[in-house]
Write a protein that holds these residues in place. Structure first.
Motif, PDB file in Angstrom:
ATOM      1  N   ARG A   1      -3.321  29.406   9.382  1.00  0.00           N
ATOM      2  CA  ARG A   1      -4.174  28.247   9.666  1.00  0.00           C
ATOM      3  C   ARG A   1      -3.338  27.030  10.078  1.00  0.00           C
ATOM      4  N   LEU A   2      -2.263  26.785   9.358  1.00  0.00           N
ATOM      5  CA  LEU A   2      -1.390  25.660   9.708  1.00  0.00           C
ATOM      6  C   LEU A   2      -0.774  25.853  11.092  1.00  0.00           C
ATOM      7  N   LEU A   3      -0.344  27.059  11.378  1.00  0.00           N
ATOM      8  CA  LEU A   3       0.232  27.356  12.690  1.00  0.00           C
ATOM      9  C   LEU A   3      -0.793  27.135  13.797  1.00  0.00           C
ATOM     10  N   MET A   4      -2.017  27.615  13.581  1.00  0.00           N
ATOM     11  CA  MET A   4      -3.059  27.464  14.611  1.00  0.00           C
ATOM     12  C   MET A   4      -3.455  26.004  14.800  1.00  0.00           C
ATOM     13  N   THR A   5      -3.415  25.226  13.727  1.00  0.00           N
ATOM     14  CA  THR A   5      -3.682  23.790  13.855  1.00  0.00           C
ATOM     15  C   THR A   5      -2.660  23.153  14.786  1.00  0.00           C
ATOM     16  N   GLU A   6      -1.400  23.498  14.596  1.00  0.00           N
ATOM     17  CA  GLU A   6      -0.332  22.958  15.460  1.00  0.00           C
ATOM     18  C   GLU A   6      -0.472  23.448  16.897  1.00  0.00           C
ATOM     19  N   VAL A   7      -0.776  24.726  17.064  1.00  0.00           N
ATOM     20  CA  VAL A   7      -0.938  25.281  18.412  1.00  0.00           C
ATOM     21  C   VAL A   7      -2.073  24.564  19.137  1.00  0.00           C
ATOM     22  N   PHE A   8      -3.193  24.361  18.460  1.00  0.00           N
ATOM     23  CA  PHE A   8      -4.318  23.664  19.095  1.00  0.00           C
ATOM     24  C   PHE A   8      -3.961  22.227  19.443  1.00  0.00           C
ATOM     25  N   GLU A   9      -3.267  21.561  18.564  1.00  0.00           N
ATOM     26  CA  GLU A   9      -2.875  20.172  18.836  1.00  0.00           C
ATOM     27  C   GLU A   9      -2.022  20.096  20.094  1.00  0.00           C
ATOM     28  N   LYS A  10      -1.074  20.994  20.204  1.00  0.00           N
ATOM     29  CA  LYS A  10      -0.184  21.000  21.373  1.00  0.00           C
ATOM     30  C   LYS A  10      -0.920  21.453  22.628  1.00  0.00           C
ATOM     31  N   ALA A  11      -1.717  22.499  22.515  1.00  0.00           N
ATOM     32  CA  ALA A  11      -2.405  23.045  23.689  1.00  0.00           C
ATOM     33  C   ALA A  11      -3.410  22.068  24.286  1.00  0.00           C
ATOM     34  N   THR A  12      -4.029  21.260  23.441  1.00  0.00           N
ATOM     35  CA  THR A  12      -5.036  20.333  23.958  1.00  0.00           C
ATOM     36  C   THR A  12      -4.421  19.086  24.583  1.00  0.00           C
ATOM     37  N   THR A  13      -3.150  18.830  24.307  1.00  0.00           N
ATOM     38  CA  THR A  13      -2.509  17.642  24.888  1.00  0.00           C
ATOM     39  C   THR A  13      -1.435  17.979  25.911  1.00  0.00           C
ATOM     40  N   GLN A  14      -0.956  19.201  25.918  1.00  0.00           N
ATOM     41  CA  GLN A  14       0.075  19.629  26.870  1.00  0.00           C
ATOM     42  C   GLN A  14      -0.510  20.694  27.796  1.00  0.00           C
ATOM     43  N   HIS A  15      -1.336  20.274  28.722  1.00  0.00           N
ATOM     44  CA  HIS A  15      -2.075  21.201  29.578  1.00  0.00           C
ATOM     45  C   HIS A  15      -1.174  22.107  30.403  1.00  0.00           C
ATOM     46  N   HIS A  16      -0.006  21.631  30.775  1.00  0.00           N
ATOM     47  CA  HIS A  16       0.877  22.428  31.618  1.00  0.00           C
ATOM     48  C   HIS A  16       1.464  23.627  30.866  1.00  0.00           C
ATOM     49  N   PHE A  17       1.371  23.674  29.538  1.00  0.00           N
ATOM     50  CA  PHE A  17       1.846  24.805  28.752  1.00  0.00           C
ATOM     51  C   PHE A  17       0.697  25.678  28.244  1.00  0.00           C
ATOM     52  N   LEU A  18      -0.482  25.508  28.785  1.00  0.00           N
ATOM     53  CA  LEU A  18      -1.669  26.208  28.305  1.00  0.00           C
ATOM     54  C   LEU A  18      -1.498  27.724  28.330  1.00  0.00           C
ATOM     55  N   ASP A  19      -0.960  28.263  29.417  1.00  0.00           N
ATOM     56  CA  ASP A  19      -0.766  29.714  29.510  1.00  0.00           C
ATOM     57  C   ASP A  19       0.191  30.210  28.426  1.00  0.00           C
ATOM     58  N   MET A  20       1.214  29.432  28.151  1.00  0.00           N
ATOM     59  CA  MET A  20       2.174  29.813  27.118  1.00  0.00           C
ATOM     60  C   MET A  20       1.499  29.865  25.744  1.00  0.00           C
ATOM     61  N   TYR A  21       0.689  28.859  25.423  1.00  0.00           N
ATOM     62  CA  TYR A  21       0.009  28.842  24.132  1.00  0.00           C
ATOM     63  C   TYR A  21      -1.014  29.974  24.020  1.00  0.00           C
ATOM     64  N   THR A  22      -1.671  30.285  25.128  1.00  0.00           N
ATOM     65  CA  THR A  22      -2.621  31.401  25.130  1.00  0.00           C
ATOM     66  C   THR A  22      -1.897  32.718  24.894  1.00  0.00           C
ATOM     67  N   SER A  23      -0.792  32.925  25.595  1.00  0.00           N
ATOM     68  CA  SER A  23       0.001  34.147  25.400  1.00  0.00           C
ATOM     69  C   SER A  23       0.534  34.225  23.976  1.00  0.00           C
ATOM     70  N   LEU A  24       0.933  33.097  23.435  1.00  0.00           N
ATOM     71  CA  LEU A  24       1.408  33.063  22.054  1.00  0.00           C
ATOM     72  C   LEU A  24       0.320  33.567  21.110  1.00  0.00           C
ATOM     73  N   CYS A  25      -0.902  33.118  21.315  1.00  0.00           N
ATOM     74  CA  CYS A  25      -2.012  33.563  20.457  1.00  0.00           C
ATOM     75  C   CYS A  25      -2.243  35.069  20.589  1.00  0.00           C
ATOM     76  N   VAL A  26      -2.160  35.592  21.809  1.00  0.00           N
ATOM     77  CA  VAL A  26      -2.348  37.032  22.022  1.00  0.00           C
ATOM     78  C   VAL A  26      -1.260  37.809  21.282  1.00  0.00           C
ATOM     79  N   HIS A  27      -0.005  37.393  21.447  1.00  0.00           N
ATOM     80  CA  HIS A  27       1.107  38.087  20.788  1.00  0.00           C
ATOM     81  C   HIS A  27       1.031  37.964  19.270  1.00  0.00           C
TER      82      HIS A  27
END
Length: 139
Positions: A16-42
């Protein structure tokens, strides 16, 4: 990804803590969106075989909802026309900056949820619920 899987994540609270951080970063760093999505899949693949603490997708879905609702709950306040006339240029600039940051977070959240949908990490009904909420609230 490998650093995250070897850092000792062993409980649902860690996830949960990790996903909170991932969401915070993904929603503000749009250029890394694919990376955060792939991270979630992995991470989903890794957690499903190595950590037996609940469902990663459930935690991800809960974070989608929490992030989306938090963004809808805190829109910046608009000034009345009377207050706008009395406001200093710095105050108006600060208000505009808050509005832009808010819009960026909301759009980032929508984009991230859409990217997770494409990778089949969340169900399409999540996107429909988001769309209904957005249509009800002016940005």
């Amino acid at each position: 990804y490998k650093q995250l899987t070897t850092c000792g994540i062993s409980s649902e609270e860690h996830i949960r803590l990790l996903m909170t951080e991932v969401f915070e970063k993904a929603t503000t760093q749009h250029h890394f969106l694919d990376m955060y999505t792939s991270l979630c899949v992995h991470l989903h693949e890794w957690f499903s075989t190595h950590v037996k603490v609940g469902s990663f997708k459930r935690v991800l879905l809960d974070q989608c909802q929490a992030s989306f609702e938090a963004n809808l709950q805190n829109p910046p306040k608009e000034l009345s026309s009377k207050k706008k006339k009395a406001a200093t240029p710095e105050e108006l600039e600060e208000l505009e900056e808050r509005r832009q940051k808010y819009r960026m977070r909301v759009m980032g959240n929508i984009r991230f949820i859409g990217a997770l949908l494409v990778k089949r990490m969340v169900a399409s009904k999540v996107l429909m619920a988001c769309a209904q909420e957005l249509l009800a609230v002016p940005l």
